[in-house]
Scaffold this active site. Structure first.
Site, PDB file in Angstrom:
ATOM      1  N   SER A  21       0.807  -1.087  -0.116  1.00  0.00           N
ATOM      2  CA  SER A  21      -0.020  -0.017   0.020  1.00  0.00           C
ATOM      3  C   SER A  21       0.872   1.273  -0.075  1.00  0.00           C
ATOM      4  O   SER A  21       1.847   1.467   0.973  1.00  0.00           O
ATOM      5  CB  SER A  21      -0.833  -0.015   1.250  1.00  0.00           C
ATOM      6  OG  SER A  21      -1.543   1.199   1.389  1.00  0.00           O
ATOM      7  N   LYS A  34      -1.190  -1.023  -4.578  1.00  0.00           N
ATOM      8  CA  LYS A  34      -2.213  -0.014  -4.147  1.00  0.00           C
ATOM      9  C   LYS A  34      -1.860   1.315  -3.998  1.00  0.00           C
ATOM     10  O   LYS A  34      -0.790   1.456  -3.140  1.00  0.00           O
ATOM     11  CB  LYS A  34      -2.898  -0.783  -2.837  1.00  0.00           C
ATOM     12  CG  LYS A  34      -3.552   0.040  -2.002  1.00  0.00           C
ATOM     13  CD  LYS A  34      -4.643  -0.685  -0.992  1.00  0.00           C
ATOM     14  CE  LYS A  34      -4.751   0.120   0.533  1.00  0.00           C
ATOM     15  NZ  LYS A  34      -5.539  -0.722   1.224  1.00  0.00           N
ATOM     16  N   LYS A  86      -2.898   4.888  -2.707  1.00  0.00           N
ATOM     17  CA  LYS A  86      -3.916   6.021  -2.272  1.00  0.00           C
ATOM     18  C   LYS A  86      -4.190   7.206  -3.050  1.00  0.00           C
ATOM     19  O   LYS A  86      -3.354   7.655  -3.491  1.00  0.00           O
ATOM     20  CB  LYS A  86      -3.390   6.444  -0.719  1.00  0.00           C
ATOM     21  CG  LYS A  86      -3.095   5.335   0.253  1.00  0.00           C
ATOM     22  CD  LYS A  86      -4.278   4.925   0.945  1.00  0.00           C
ATOM     23  CE  LYS A  86      -4.095   3.757   2.121  1.00  0.00           C
ATOM     24  NZ  LYS A  86      -5.254   3.411   2.365  1.00  0.00           N
ATOM     25  N   ASP A 144      -7.013   3.282  -3.446  1.00  0.00           N
ATOM     26  CA  ASP A 144      -7.846   3.321  -2.305  1.00  0.00           C
ATOM     27  C   ASP A 144      -8.142   4.674  -1.772  1.00  0.00           C
ATOM     28  O   ASP A 144      -7.193   5.343  -1.787  1.00  0.00           O
ATOM     29  CB  ASP A 144      -6.933   2.530  -0.922  1.00  0.00           C
ATOM     30  CG  ASP A 144      -7.934   2.545   0.239  1.00  0.00           C
ATOM     31  OD1 ASP A 144      -8.903   2.881   0.255  1.00  0.00           O
ATOM     32  OD2 ASP A 144      -7.207   2.021   1.379  1.00  0.00           O
ATOM     33  N   GLU A 162     -11.048   0.691  -3.958  1.00  0.00           N
ATOM     34  CA  GLU A 162     -11.331   0.607  -2.463  1.00  0.00           C
ATOM     35  C   GLU A 162     -12.007   1.763  -1.639  1.00  0.00           C
ATOM     36  O   GLU A 162     -11.478   3.000  -2.140  1.00  0.00           O
ATOM     37  CB  GLU A 162      -9.937   0.074  -1.700  1.00  0.00           C
ATOM     38  CG  GLU A 162     -10.069  -0.230  -0.411  1.00  0.00           C
ATOM     39  CD  GLU A 162      -9.018  -0.706   0.167  1.00  0.00           C
ATOM     40  OE1 GLU A 162      -7.957  -1.122  -0.346  1.00  0.00           O
ATOM     41  OE2 GLU A 162      -8.780  -0.783   1.706  1.00  0.00           O
ATOM     42  N   ASP A 196     -13.884  -1.398   2.822  1.00  0.00           N
ATOM     43  CA  ASP A 196     -13.146  -1.574   3.928  1.00  0.00           C
ATOM     44  C   ASP A 196     -13.527  -0.852   5.149  1.00  0.00           C
ATOM     45  O   ASP A 196     -14.395  -1.432   5.754  1.00  0.00           O
ATOM     46  CB  ASP A 196     -11.574  -0.739   3.369  1.00  0.00           C
ATOM     47  CG  ASP A 196     -10.671  -0.646   4.351  1.00  0.00           C
ATOM     48  OD1 ASP A 196     -11.279  -0.833   5.548  1.00  0.00           O
ATOM     49  OD2 ASP A 196      -9.666  -0.121   4.364  1.00  0.00           O
ATOM     50  N   LYS A 208     -10.308  -6.685   7.794  1.00  0.00           N
ATOM     51  CA  LYS A 208      -9.416  -6.410   8.599  1.00  0.00           C
ATOM     52  C   LYS A 208      -9.696  -6.614  10.010  1.00  0.00           C
ATOM     53  O   LYS A 208     -10.887  -6.370  10.644  1.00  0.00           O
ATOM     54  CB  LYS A 208      -9.101  -4.636   8.892  1.00  0.00           C
ATOM     55  CG  LYS A 208      -8.338  -4.178   7.730  1.00  0.00           C
ATOM     56  CD  LYS A 208      -8.340  -2.408   7.677  1.00  0.00           C
ATOM     57  CE  LYS A 208      -7.692  -2.059   6.583  1.00  0.00           C
ATOM     58  NZ  LYS A 208      -7.810  -0.599   6.658  1.00  0.00           N
ATOM     59  N   GLY A 218      -4.555  -4.046   6.071  1.00  0.00           N
ATOM     60  CA  GLY A 218      -3.328  -3.815   6.962  1.00  0.00           C
ATOM     61  C   GLY A 218      -3.782  -2.347   7.738  1.00  0.00           C
ATOM     62  O   GLY A 218      -4.430  -1.673   7.167  1.00  0.00           O
TER      63      GLY A 218
END
Ligand code: OSB
Ligand code: MG
Length: 374
Positions: free
Chosen positions: A140, A166, A168, A193, A218, A243, A267, A295
């Site tokens: 990430s 991934k 952000k 994400d 995400e 998420d 998670k 995570g």
């Protein structure tokens, strides 16, 4: 198991580099270790991995408060036959999932050790499932100062062997960055994400991402929303992964029934512990919805728990389980977690969590310590 002592350690450990999401920048990881001990002297560890109040309403202080004043007294009260029994005992406390998960995690560690099994094998035995021994992993990547830096960062992580990137995003350079990333790595698994940074009015933006062949998008919309995601998903071919808005097995079922997502990120902290995480996994599997393990920048303790969980068969997509050195130098455990040459991470095989916590490192990062019970 009869727990007669629980210790809490509030820790602060520096990150090797800042981690920026749409809700803020982290430069250190703050968390709480829960160390539970039975009357027979077996010790289990759990990690509180909340990161509030930007990710959820929970914070380190609410976690400490809920553990100290409610969950720990209810754990010390009477023996438990299985970690799942703790879930029932905690159920009257509404929410506070990260706090519940931290204590439940320590109990699973103990229960596995009492059976002479690794947590992975104990989970396999408890669920009657075949467990994987290696987990495919992705990385990430936080929001970077420039598009160029982002591409550099992506390339360097691919060299370490991560199978999926991934990135952000937040409103601003989102489309530009995602396009640049796709051009830089045309054949690799890539996803974004948003951490709830958008609204349904931004549907066009996500439609413009359709030709980037993203593995998934995400949590684009509200942190507590399922309904509006169910309005967005039918407009897109790209799968939406939820998420933030999945806190219980019922949320997972509702999201799937409403068509709000095609993938769920599990998670265990966010859903209130391993028992709930397994239930979410099973519901998704029954509906043909693949999951992966999210995570929260866990240290080695939480990472070990995540690896055991991700060994369940419906964890079919690469998980946010990176090497210890992606975040910490050093981690609190030794040896640290590392990636295999095939882009997987091996699930620990030692008893319980199967990690060794280095006492001097723990002492160095601990900023508050309290003992309850014997
Ligand atoms: O949304 O998945 C997220 C970290 C903190 C809070 C939220 C998220 C994340 C990550 C990090 O993406 C994943 C990891 O632990 O590597
Ligand atoms: Mg996320």
């Amino acid at each position: 198991m009869h727990i007669d002592r629980v210790e809490l350690c509030l820790f602060r450990i520096p990150l090797v580099s800042p981690f920026e999401t749409s809700f803020g920048v982290m430069t250190e990881r703050e968390g709480i270790y829960v160390k539970a001990t039975t009357t027979d002297g077996v010790t289990g560890w759990g990690e509180y991995c909340g990161d509030g109040p930007g990710y959820s309403y929970e914070t380190i202080e609410t976690g400490w408060h809920i553990l100290r004043d409610y969950l720990i007294p209810f754990t010390l009260k009477a023996p438990l036959s299985h970690p799942r029994e703790a879930v029932e005992r905690f159920a009257w406390v509404r929410g506070h999932n990260f706090a519940k998960a931290a204590l439940e995690g320590a109990l699973w560690d103990i229960a596995a050790q009492e059976q002479g099994l690794s947590l992975r094998d104990f989970l396999g035995k408890s669920t009657g499932r075949d467990m994987k021994d290696r987990i495919t992993v992705g990385v990430s990547i936080g929001i970077q100062p420039t598009t160029e830096k982002l591409i550099e960062r992506i390339q360097s992580f691919l060299q370490y062997g991560y199978l999926r990137i991934k990135m952000k995003i937040k409103p601003g350079r989102d489309l530009q960055d995602a396009r640049a990333a796709r051009n830089a790595i045309p054949d690799r698994m890539l996803m974004v994400d948003a951490n709830s940074a958008y609204t349904l009015n931004d549907a066009d933006l996500f439609k413009q991402m359709e030709d980037l062949n993203l593995l998934m998008i995400e949590q684009p919309l509200g942190y507590d929303d399922i309904y509006e995601h169910s309005k967005l998903q039918p407009q897109l071919k790209t799968p939406i992964c939820l998420d933030e808005s999945i806190h219980t097995p019922d949320h997972a079922r509702m999201a799937i029934e409403l068509g709000a997502c095609k993938i769920i990120n599990i998670k265990q902290g966010r859903v209130g512990g391993l028992s709930s995480a397994i239930a979410v996994h099973d519901i998704c599997e029954a509906h043909g919805v693949p999951v992966w393990c999210g995570g929260m920048l866990e240290t080695g303790v939480g990472r070990a728990l995540n690896l055991a969980l991700a060994a369940l068969p419906n964890f079919k997509l690469p998980s946010d389980l990176s090497a210890s050195n992606r975040y910490f130098n050093p981690d609190v455990i030794d040896p640290p977690f590392d990636i295999n040459s095939d882009g997987t991470m091996s699930v620990p095989t030692g008893k319980g969590l199967g990690v060794h916590i280095v006492p001097e490192r723990l002492a160095k990062i601990t900023v508050r310590h309290e003992v309850f019970g014997a």
